[in-house]
Design a protein around this motif. Structure first.
Motif, PDB file in Angstrom:
ATOM      1  N   LEU A   1     -14.515  46.071 -16.259  1.00  0.00           N
ATOM      2  CA  LEU A   1     -13.509  46.629 -15.356  1.00  0.00           C
ATOM      3  C   LEU A   1     -13.477  48.150 -15.469  1.00  0.00           C
ATOM      4  CD1 LEU A   1     -11.636  45.045 -13.552  1.00  0.00           C
ATOM      5  CD2 LEU A   1      -9.847  45.329 -15.224  1.00  0.00           C
ATOM      6  N   PHE A   2     -13.639  48.621 -16.695  1.00  0.00           N
ATOM      7  CA  PHE A   2     -13.668  50.057 -16.956  1.00  0.00           C
ATOM      8  C   PHE A   2     -14.838  50.701 -16.210  1.00  0.00           C
ATOM      9  CE2 PHE A   2     -15.279  53.539 -19.562  1.00  0.00           C
ATOM     10  CZ  PHE A   2     -14.153  54.329 -19.686  1.00  0.00           C
TER      11      PHE A   2
ATOM     12  N   PHE B   1     -14.194  40.289 -20.046  1.00  0.00           N
ATOM     13  CA  PHE B   1     -14.655  41.528 -19.425  1.00  0.00           C
ATOM     14  C   PHE B   1     -15.452  42.373 -20.412  1.00  0.00           C
ATOM     15  CE2 PHE B   1     -11.409  41.346 -15.961  1.00  0.00           C
ATOM     16  CZ  PHE B   1     -12.288  41.547 -14.939  1.00  0.00           C
TER      17      PHE B   1
ATOM     18  N   LEU C   1     -16.360  49.591 -13.538  1.00  0.00           N
ATOM     19  CA  LEU C   1     -16.093  49.571 -12.096  1.00  0.00           C
ATOM     20  C   LEU C   1     -15.103  50.665 -11.718  1.00  0.00           C
ATOM     21  CD1 LEU C   1     -15.821  45.810 -11.190  1.00  0.00           C
ATOM     22  CD2 LEU C   1     -17.678  47.379 -10.773  1.00  0.00           C
ATOM     23  N   SER C   2     -14.052  50.812 -12.526  1.00  0.00           N
ATOM     24  CA  SER C   2     -13.011  51.769 -12.148  1.00  0.00           C
ATOM     25  C   SER C   2     -13.539  53.187 -12.233  1.00  0.00           C
ATOM     26  CB  SER C   2     -11.786  51.584 -13.040  1.00  0.00           C
ATOM     27  OG  SER C   2     -12.102  51.858 -14.368  1.00  0.00           O
TER      28      SER C   2
ATOM     29  N   ILE D   1     -11.739  45.548 -21.740  1.00  0.00           N
ATOM     30  CA  ILE D   1     -11.848  45.626 -20.286  1.00  0.00           C
ATOM     31  C   ILE D   1     -13.166  46.265 -19.871  1.00  0.00           C
ATOM     32  CG2 ILE D   1      -9.434  45.624 -19.651  1.00  0.00           C
ATOM     33  CD1 ILE D   1      -9.641  48.721 -19.779  1.00  0.00           C
TER      34      ILE D   1
END
Lengths: 452, 165
Positions: free
Chosen positions: A153-154, A210, A156-157, A150
């Protein structure tokens, strides 16, 4: 109960000498800790990554320190000055001098500040900026710390949590300007994060994963950089990235002429420098994402061919070396672009900033998703591209098709933006010039208040 | 004890400690902090179970977006930290213990039947699997949820626009 961590595969096997070292260490450790962990696993998943993290932190901190020097040197060059040149040869020791100065400065915590939050805020900022470094693909083989499923995504988070540091820092100072700066900066970061997230979606259509290493591998297997296929997306990303890092021309959070220094006005000494380091680390991270997604990460067309010419023993090392060099050059180019932008463009007004985010970049990113998906399906129907086990395969016709279509998709996006913003008064000078009817300009009084 | 269990205990302690701190802390901003800590621990637990996408979504949605909203509201309303409010319903305190017992009993009943050897598959929570399931098996709920969110956006727009007439 035996749990195998099957879903996390080691990116690469740690070197043998380290494994034997860990094996010797295991003899000294208590049995309850080591009973379910083989020395090989411990080396691959714990010791070796920790070593890599240490090395990476040292390198990134040095890069960040010299980025400040680069910023000053480039700004001086742009403004026809000399810049720092007294500390060491060509001013190369300036970052060290700055660091020592900030370390020995008095550390002031305002009397009325919320002391816990005031201390915590820079730490949150810095931790969130540094955690992200773990998933960046610095290069093939040994030059990358982890490869999680991920990755993007990681990033972004974690960066969405990083905004908290700024808000809390501004609030905890218990002072006007920091609060205003924090509100501005968080509103800005939240709205541009949406644009970044959306523009990445269109890139994901081609990457199919991702994972940051996977994104590089996708470009390597095709032999192209995705900037060719995704030019509009790249532009949206670049603009949003500048805003996301709170840099000029979007540096309203710390607009010196309006807000003293923005959210870190009350911070001094080393706490201030922690915010500073976090900001520059974020710059490095954002440029690394741009380099990975659009410029091929550590991949340069032809590097596999060069590596194949060398004897087999050196092939891997050569590939790693070339990869890391290519990655640093790409990051450096984007960082230079950021600095260049900062010293070239004047600052935006706040309403212009918000409008740029919501009325220009968001529709552009959304339209780009639809367009890219349509083009991709079209290419698939025409037989130009096919997906084999999640990896795209295409011949040169496919590459040409997607490149041309990618650049052509700029036009419908621009038409859409024009349609949306034709009457907007923020950027459109002609619309600004038209006189606004008096009735709408009148200040509306609340009911019950009689006009004087 | 294995290394994995050690990690699990650490993250579980983070979740529980954060949760308890949310209840105990008087300052709302500190409470929000504690809740974020708890969410981070929870997301780590998800990742340990192989549900990587859920872990990331947990951080993006809860720790990122929703807590940001909380913190904004707390900051802008400027809720004072040490506002001592007299507890209005004193008798509720006496209900706490029986209710907690009831909840524990219910949880115990739910968990007791689960077999201990259920190792996480490590595949179910990846982005690919979640995406495939959302687009095939759970397409209708997925679409309905997006319609719901669209409704919320339209409603928010309407509320924001209303004052201008």
């Amino acid at each position: 109960m035996m749990i195998q961590w099957l879903w996390i595969t080691a990116l690469h096997v740690a070197p043998k000498w380290l494994e034997s070292l860990v094996e010797q260490l295991f003899a000294a450790l208590p049995v309850w800790l080591t009973s379910n962990l083989t020395p090989t696993d411990a080396t691959d998943f714990i010791v070796w990554p920790l070593l890599q993290i240490g090395v990476m932190l040292l390198i990134v901190l040095t890069v960040v320190a010299y980025l400040t020097l680069a910023e000053r040197k480039v700004s001086a060059w742009i403004q026809v000055r000399v810049g720092p040149n007294r500390t060491g040869p060509l001013g190369l020791l300036q970052p060290a001098a700055d660091g020592i100065k900030l370390l020995i400065k008095e550390d002031v915590i305002p009397f009325k500040a919320d002391k816990v939050v005031f201390t915590l805020a820079p730490i949150i900022s810095m931790v969130c900026a540094f955690i992200v470094l773990a998933v960046l693909p610095y290069g093939p083989h040994y030059a990358s710390i982890t490869n999680i499923n991920i990755g993007l995504l990681f990033i972004l988070s974690v960066s969405s949590v990083g905004v908290l540091g700024i808000i809390l820092g501004g609030w905890a100072s218990n002072s006007k300007y920091p609060l205003l700066g924090a509100l501005r900066s968080s509103a800005q970061m939240v709205s541009y994060e949406a644009a970044i997230g959306l523009t990445i979606v269109s890139a994901l259509i081609f990457t199919r994963t991702f994972s940051m290493q996977g994104i590089v591998e996708a470009q390597r297997s095709l032999g192209v950089w995705f900037i060719l296929f995704l030019f509009p997306s790249f532009i949206v990303f670049l603009v949003s990235a500048v805003a996301e890092t709170n840099r000029a021309p979007f540096d309203l959070a710390e607009a010196e002429s309006e807000l003293v220094g923005g959210f870190h006005t009350e911070y001094s000494g080393f706490r201030f420098s922690i915010f500073f380091i976090a900001e520059y680390t974020n710059m490095v991270v954002v440029s690394a994402i741009a380099a990975t997604l659009y410029l091929g990460g550590w991949y340069v067309p032809g590097m596999d061919w060069v590596a194949a010419q060398l004897p087999a023993a050196y092939r891997e090392a050569a590939l790693t070396l070339m990869g890391v060099t290519a990655f640093s050059i790409k990051c450096g180019a984007i960082l230079y672009l950021f600095i260049w932008m900062r010293w070239t463009f004047p600052r935006y007004r706040y309403d212009q900033l918000m409008e740029l985010g919501w009325k220009w970049l968001m529709p552009a990113a959304l339209a780009n998703i639809v367009l890219t998906a349509t083009i991709f399906i079209l290419g698939k129907e025409l037989g130009l591209v096919r997906s084999v086990k999640g990896v795209l395969e295409m011949a040169w016709q496919g590459k040409v098709f997607f490149t041309v279509a990618g650049f052509l998709s700029l036009f419908p996006i621009l038409a859409l933006l024009n349609a949306i913003n034709r009457n907007s008064r923020s950027f459109n000078l002609r619309a600004q010039r038209t006189t606004i009817p008096l009735s709408t300009r009148k200040v509306k009084l609340s009911p019950g208040v009689k006009p004087a | 004890m294995t290394f994995q269990q050690l990690l699990f205990i650490g993250f579980a302690a983070l979740v529980l400690g954060g949760g308890i701190a949310v209840v105990l802390l008087r300052n709302p901003l500190y409470g929000a902090f504690a809740l974020i800590t708890s969410f981070v621990g929870l997301s780590a637990l998800y990742v340990m179970m192989g549900a990587q996408f859920i872990g990331a979504a947990q951080i993006v949605v809860y720790a990122g977006a929703i807590m940001m909203l909380f913190v904004f509201v707390i900051m802008l309303l400027n809720v004072r930290a040490d506002e001592e409010r007299p507890p209005r319903h004193r008798f509720l305190v006496w209900l706490a213990a029986p209710l907690a017992l009831l909840l524990s009993a219910g949880l115990w009943l739910a968990v007791a039947g689960v077999q201990g050897d259920r190792a996480p598959s490590g595949e179910a929570g990846t982005v690919e699997r979640v995406g495939k399931n959302l687009m095939t098996r759970y397409l209708l709920p997925f679409e309905l949820t997006s319609v719901l969110i669209l409704l919320a956006v339209v409603g928010a727009l309407h509320l924001a626009k209303r004052e201008k007439e």
